[in-house]
Design an enzyme around this catalytic site. Structure first.
Site, PDB file in Angstrom:
ATOM      1  N   CYS A   5       0.824  -1.212   0.000  1.00 33.83           N
ATOM      2  CA  CYS A   5       0.000   0.000   0.000  1.00 33.83           C
ATOM      3  C   CYS A   5       0.857   1.260   0.000  1.00 33.83           C
ATOM      4  O   CYS A   5       1.938   1.284   0.594  1.00 33.83           O
ATOM      5  CB  CYS A   5      -0.890   0.007   1.240  1.00 33.83           C
ATOM      6  SG  CYS A   5      -2.162  -1.242   1.163  1.00 33.83           S
ATOM      7  N   VAL A  61       2.949   5.410  13.079  1.00 32.96           N
ATOM      8  CA  VAL A  61       3.644   4.281  12.443  1.00 32.96           C
ATOM      9  C   VAL A  61       4.022   4.611  10.995  1.00 32.96           C
ATOM     10  O   VAL A  61       5.144   4.382  10.565  1.00 32.96           O
ATOM     11  CB  VAL A  61       2.788   2.993  12.514  1.00 32.96           C
ATOM     12  CG1 VAL A  61       3.514   1.830  11.838  1.00 32.96           C
ATOM     13  CG2 VAL A  61       2.474   2.647  13.964  1.00 32.96           C
TER      14      VAL A  61
HETATM   15  N1  EPU Z   1      10.474   1.052   8.162  1.00 33.28           N
HETATM   16  C1  EPU Z   1      11.658   1.635   7.756  1.00 33.28           C
HETATM   17  N2  EPU Z   1      12.617   0.835   7.190  1.00 33.28           N
HETATM   18  C2  EPU Z   1      12.406  -0.502   6.996  1.00 33.28           C
HETATM   19  C3  EPU Z   1      11.201  -1.099   7.419  1.00 33.28           C
HETATM   20  C4  EPU Z   1      10.242  -0.301   8.008  1.00 33.28           C
HETATM   21  O1  EPU Z   1      11.854   2.836   7.915  1.00 33.28           O
HETATM   22  O2  EPU Z   1      13.318  -1.176   6.468  1.00 33.28           O
HETATM   23  C5  EPU Z   1       9.424   1.910   8.751  1.00 33.28           C
HETATM   24  C6  EPU Z   1       8.186   1.942   7.843  1.00 33.28           C
HETATM   25  O3  EPU Z   1       8.344   2.865   6.794  1.00 33.28           O
HETATM   26  C7  EPU Z   1       7.098   2.303   8.818  1.00 33.28           C
HETATM   27  C8  EPU Z   1       7.549   1.611  10.117  1.00 33.28           C
HETATM   28  O4  EPU Z   1       8.950   1.347   9.956  1.00 33.28           O
HETATM   29  O5  EPU Z   1       7.066   3.694   9.004  1.00 33.28           O
HETATM   30  C9  EPU Z   1       6.828   0.346  10.440  1.00 33.28           C
HETATM   31  O6  EPU Z   1       6.899  -0.553   9.355  1.00 33.28           O
HETATM   32  P1  EPU Z   1       6.885  -2.135   9.567  1.00 33.28           P
HETATM   33  O7  EPU Z   1       8.160  -2.695   9.035  1.00 33.28           O
HETATM   34  O8  EPU Z   1       6.512  -2.430  10.968  1.00 33.28           O
HETATM   35  O9  EPU Z   1       5.691  -2.552   8.618  1.00 33.28           O
HETATM   36  P2  EPU Z   1       5.655  -3.717   7.559  1.00 33.28           P
HETATM   37  O10 EPU Z   1       6.280  -4.950   8.072  1.00 33.28           O
HETATM   38  O11 EPU Z   1       6.073  -3.205   6.217  1.00 33.28           O
HETATM   39  C10 EPU Z   1       3.433  -4.772   8.453  1.00 33.28           C
HETATM   40  C11 EPU Z   1       2.082  -5.020   7.862  1.00 33.28           C
HETATM   41  C12 EPU Z   1       1.327  -3.718   7.729  1.00 33.28           C
HETATM   42  C13 EPU Z   1       1.197  -3.084   9.107  1.00 33.28           C
HETATM   43  C14 EPU Z   1       2.599  -2.883   9.714  1.00 33.28           C
HETATM   44  C15 EPU Z   1       2.544  -2.343  11.132  1.00 33.28           C
HETATM   45  C16 EPU Z   1       2.493  -6.932   6.474  1.00 33.28           C
HETATM   46  C17 EPU Z   1       2.573  -7.502   5.112  1.00 33.28           C
HETATM   47  N3  EPU Z   1       2.235  -5.637   6.562  1.00 33.28           N
HETATM   48  O12 EPU Z   1       4.090  -3.934   7.499  1.00 33.28           O
HETATM   49  O13 EPU Z   1       0.040  -4.040   7.256  1.00 33.28           O
HETATM   50  O14 EPU Z   1       0.553  -1.843   8.986  1.00 33.28           O
HETATM   51  O15 EPU Z   1       3.300  -4.143   9.734  1.00 33.28           O
HETATM   52  O16 EPU Z   1       1.881  -3.197  11.968  1.00 33.28           O
HETATM   53  O17 EPU Z   1       2.635  -7.639   7.475  1.00 33.28           O
HETATM   54  C18 EPU Z   1      -1.940  -3.748   6.090  1.00 33.28           C
HETATM   55  O18 EPU Z   1      -2.229  -4.891   6.486  1.00 33.28           O
HETATM   56  O19 EPU Z   1      -2.739  -2.971   5.492  1.00 33.28           O
HETATM   57  C19 EPU Z   1      -0.599  -3.259   6.329  1.00 33.28           C
HETATM   58  C20 EPU Z   1      -0.110  -2.163   5.758  1.00 33.28           C
END
Ligand code: EPU
Length: 437
Positions: A119, A331
């Site tokens: 997204c 977040v």
């Molecule tokens: N971030 C960084 N660098 C990175 C990784 C993350 O700066 O290398 C930042 C992101 O930009 C964000 C924050 O850290 O601002 C948190 O990101 P996180 O890595 O926790 O998120 P994600 O693993 O990419 C998963 C879910 C998301 C959910 C988030 C938070 C999946 C596939 N996606 O994303 O789900 O919002 O954790 O709980 O597991 C959704 O389901 O609609 C969705 C977006």
């Protein structure tokens, strides 16, 4: 099915049943790559994120058998290098490919991942992931269409500290460390229930992982892992979405498979806004008590805080609360784009750069519109709207369903990335809509 016509103003009433969490199932599928025998995952939803990960696993030689009851068998015994051009066809369609790196490096000594999708709710960089992989000994080379990695000396345990408790980077550490040589200590880890479920799966496979206090996870690497049999944790984000839909449309929805423990933070806020719920053995019933909704102040946060994915559907309910609500998104830096459509439908929502929740966050001194003030109640009227992303899209649908008049909602297929049989479920709840083109 890209556009639908919604005739709003009818309460959603009935039952929906949940399957496994999107944000666990896709990672559990990747974990199967680490084993030398087949795995069985139960309660897998038919959503497009699962399809993308299935195709990528198949390209890497994993045999997948997925039946209508949601049981998926994954056999990794033929794991092989995929052709770059085939992998690249999946560029931009999901964020999960980044989690293939550790398992592929263990199994094949190298990995290529396409540029990522997901997204559009912020920059969503992968710097934490790449740093983590380098700690384990991976050599990373950015190429024109993706990223190539190798591990000339194998992967070894490491001491890793995350600058922010990122869900994906924590999963990256888990999926890489379980078979790395020696001990890994991860501090600053995310501890979402989906991560705990992934740890449970890895333990079934033979991994040694302990979760300590203060976001510290320790992993003792083992040489081999075997397949698992596991029923996936329910999708608490989908549960919260239907809860918000019941509240906003004045309806009553029983969400089969929802459980209290993983949703306590959501339930507290839901009750404060004026929603009611009955917790039963096989699910949770969400409804509106028929009184005015109340404004609230919410700050999204990592677990055990209020999840960022719960914010968008609930904001629609807050447009109907009497008074001023504040939502501080800590977040993602850019997760209020969906409010434009709500304003078009009559909502009063202002977006601010400042941290309005009380706790300054890492976006505060930067140019990100990450706080929202919602003033209600404002009647919503139907409009032409485009679904921008998964959760924002669900909230648009809730707005259209509770508005008076007709809405034309475009790009609806985006919602099927994360909600199984979305339109069928809406139909069963009594929503009035038709397919437009
Ligand atoms: N971030 C960084 N660098 C990175 C990784 C993350 O700066 O290398 C930042 C992101 O930009 C964000 C924050 O850290 O601002 C948190 O990101 P996180 O890595 O926790 O998120 P994600 O693993 O990419 C998963 C879910 C998301 C959910 C988030 C938070 C999946 C596939 N996606 O994303 O789900 O919002 O954790 O709980 O597991 C959704 O389901 O609609 C969705 C977006």
């Amino acid at each position: 099915m890209s556009k639908i016509v919604v005739n709003g103003g009818k309460p959603l009433t009935g039952r929906v049943d949940l399957k496994g969490a999107k944000n666990l199932v896709t990672k559990a599928m990747v974990a199967a790559l680490l084993a030398d025998t087949p795995s069985v995952l139960k309660d897998v939803p038919k959503i497009s994120d699962v399809e993308v990960v299935s195709r990528l696993l198949e390209l890497h030689g994993v045999t997948i058998d997925f039946d209508d009851a949601g049981v998926m068998k994954l056999d990794p015994r033929g794991v092989k290098q995929a052709r770059m051009v085939d992998i690249d066809a999946h560029a931009g369609s999901s964020r999960i490919p980044i989690l293939f790196c550790g398992p592929l490096l263990h199994q094949l000594g190298e990995a290529f991942i396409p540029d990522l999708g997901g997204c559009h709710i912020g920059d969503r960089p992968i710097d934490f992931h790449l740093d983590v992989l380098r700690h384990f000994g991976a050599v990373i080379e950015k190429q024109a269409q993706g990223t190539r990695m190798s591990a000339p000396n194998g992967l070894h345990g490491a001491k890793v500290e995350l600058p922010y408790p990122s869900v994906g980077a924590t999963e990256q550490v888990l999926l890489t460390s379980v078979r790395a040589k020696g001990i890994t200590e991860l501090s600053g880890a995310a501890i979402e229930p989906e991560i705990m479920d992934l740890i449970a799966i890895l333990q079934k496979m033979g991994a040694i992982i302990s979760v300590d206090t203060d976001r510290v996870i320790r992993i003792e690497g083992v040489e081999t892992l075997t397949g698992y049999t596991h029923r996936a944790l329910f999708d608490r984000n989908e549960a919260a979405s239907w809860a918000a839909a019941a509240l906003t449309t004045g309806g009553n929805i029983f969400v089969g498979g929802a459980k209290q423990l993983e949703m306590t933070t959501f339930l507290n806020v839901f009750r404060k806004v004026g929603g009611a719920f009955d917790i039963e053995d096989d699910g949770i019933r969400f409804y509106q008590k028929g009184e005015d909704l109340h404004p609230v102040v919410i700050e999204t946060d990592v677990h055990p805080g209020f999840m960022t994915d719960w914010q968008q559907p609930l904001v629609v309910a807050l447009t109907q609360a009497r008074g001023l609500s504040i939502v501080h998104e800590t977040v993602y830096e850019n997760r209020f784009g969906f409010t434009e459509a709500l304003v078009k439908m009559g909502a009063q929502i202002q977006i601010y750069r400042e941290c309005l929740g009380g706790n300054p966050c890492r976006f505060g001194q930067r140019n990100f519109y990450h706080s929202a003030v919602i003033s209600g109640p404002t009647p919503l009227t139907g409009a032409d709207i485009e679904v921008p992303d998964l959760r924002g899209g669900f909230s648009h649908m809730v707005a259209a369903l509770s508005a008076t008049g007709v809405s034309n909602v475009g790009n609806v297929q985006l919602i099927s990335r994360g909600y199984e049989h979305f339109l069928d479920k809406l139909g069963n709840l009594g929503a009035d809509f038709s397919y437009s083109e």
